[in-house]
Write a protein that holds these residues in place. Sequence first.
Motif, short mmCIF file in Angstrom:
data_model
loop_
_atom_site.label_atom_id
_atom_site.label_comp_id
_atom_site.label_asym_id
_atom_site.label_seq_id
_atom_site.Cartn_x
_atom_site.Cartn_y
_atom_site.Cartn_z
N ALA A 256 0.83 -1.21 0.00
CA ALA A 256 0.00 0.00 0.00
C ALA A 256 0.86 1.26 0.00
CB ALA A 256 -0.94 -0.01 1.20
N MET A 257 2.01 1.20 0.65
CA MET A 257 2.94 2.34 0.63
C MET A 257 3.41 2.60 -0.81
SD MET A 257 6.76 2.57 2.26
CE MET A 257 7.38 1.52 0.91
N HIS A 258 3.69 1.53 -1.56
CA HIS A 258 4.11 1.71 -2.95
C HIS A 258 2.95 2.22 -3.80
CE1 HIS A 258 7.90 -0.08 -1.97
NE2 HIS A 258 7.37 -1.24 -1.69
N LEU A 259 1.71 1.84 -3.46
CA LEU A 259 0.56 2.40 -4.16
C LEU A 259 0.50 3.91 -3.94
CD1 LEU A 259 -2.29 -0.20 -3.42
CD2 LEU A 259 -1.12 0.17 -5.60
N ALA A 260 0.72 4.35 -2.70
CA ALA A 260 0.74 5.78 -2.41
C ALA A 260 1.81 6.49 -3.22
CB ALA A 260 0.95 6.01 -0.91
N ASP A 261 2.96 5.86 -3.35
CA ASP A 261 4.05 6.41 -4.15
C ASP A 261 3.62 6.54 -5.61
OD1 ASP A 261 6.55 7.33 -4.88
OD2 ASP A 261 7.57 5.41 -4.61
N ALA A 262 2.98 5.50 -6.12
CA ALA A 262 2.60 5.47 -7.54
C ALA A 262 1.53 6.50 -7.88
CB ALA A 262 2.11 4.07 -7.92
N VAL A 263 0.62 6.80 -6.93
CA VAL A 263 -0.45 7.76 -7.22
C VAL A 263 -0.15 9.14 -6.65
CG1 VAL A 263 -2.20 5.95 -7.39
CG2 VAL A 263 -1.84 7.10 -5.19
#
Length: 327
Positions: A256-263
């Motif tokens: 989920a942290m990487h999702l935050a990074d991606a968006v």
Amino acid sequence: MASRRILVLQLKRIGDLLLTTPALAVLKKEFPSADITLLTENSCAGLLPAIPVTRSFARGDQGFWKAAMEGYDLCLDFTGTDRSALLTALSRAKIRAGFSRFQRKFPHRLAYTHFIDSSVRDRHTADHYTDLLKVLGLSCEGEPLSLELSTSAIQTATGLVPKSDYAVIHAGTARQEKYWLPERWAEVAAYLTRKHALQIVFTGSTDPAEIAHLTAIRRSLPTGVAAIDLSGKTGLPELAAVIQGAKIFCGVDTAAMHLADAVRTPCVALFGPTNPYHWQPRHTRSVVIRSHTTGRFTPDQRGGPTSDVSSGQVASAISMLLSAGDS
């Protein structure tokens, strides 16, 4: 290569697939007419609609093995397992590239035509993955993570969280040693509510340990601090859309942290046993907290308990990010 066929293999976890999106973006930019097929693990299946390639298959999908054997001009294996080596060989691609550290394995020496040097220890994981593009003469550094969320995913997220001013807390992860103390998450939730007037949204999976952890956090919430619990209620694209709509994301080192990074959502990331040097979010409105580490992160830093992080550190990082957004 512009009109050729490319096979991409990333058979690791969701976070690794997200950290491969910079390499995929570079491929699409450099070869806009190329036909790109992506093969992943079953755990990543839900994320595939948000990754803009020509075709994609998870390992449990019908057609997964057939897709690997259709014949390609280029095969890029970001995985390095025996299974991915077999898929590489089956691709019959003229150029079949993997990382040099796997060259010592006998099956791998037969499967690949090119081995690329890249130190996984000395590189952020996303940069390590883009290093494989050196087989095409491409040198990349600091490429951002990226996703393309559908209108449907965004509309679903809006229905789940109708209030526009909210914060996402994602406290769970597959590795329990990364967990932070429930009472400290509750303190952060109270701070976000009382100081910044944000609705709290908890996200997470259906893993029993993660559910128990979130239950402990909710029980620790002070009176008057309410929260929406979306754990287990979203697919990966919808989770990304919920995070994209948030004013801020707070969580531990997990997908989920990487999702935050991606968006590109402002992100406070808590690290304990894992090294931020390899996994930290890299967009400019991100703060990584690891209390026993000062200054820049380096490849040789040892991990420690996430409990070393104080709720005050997290609150300070939240205020800094939200203030920067208001300026």
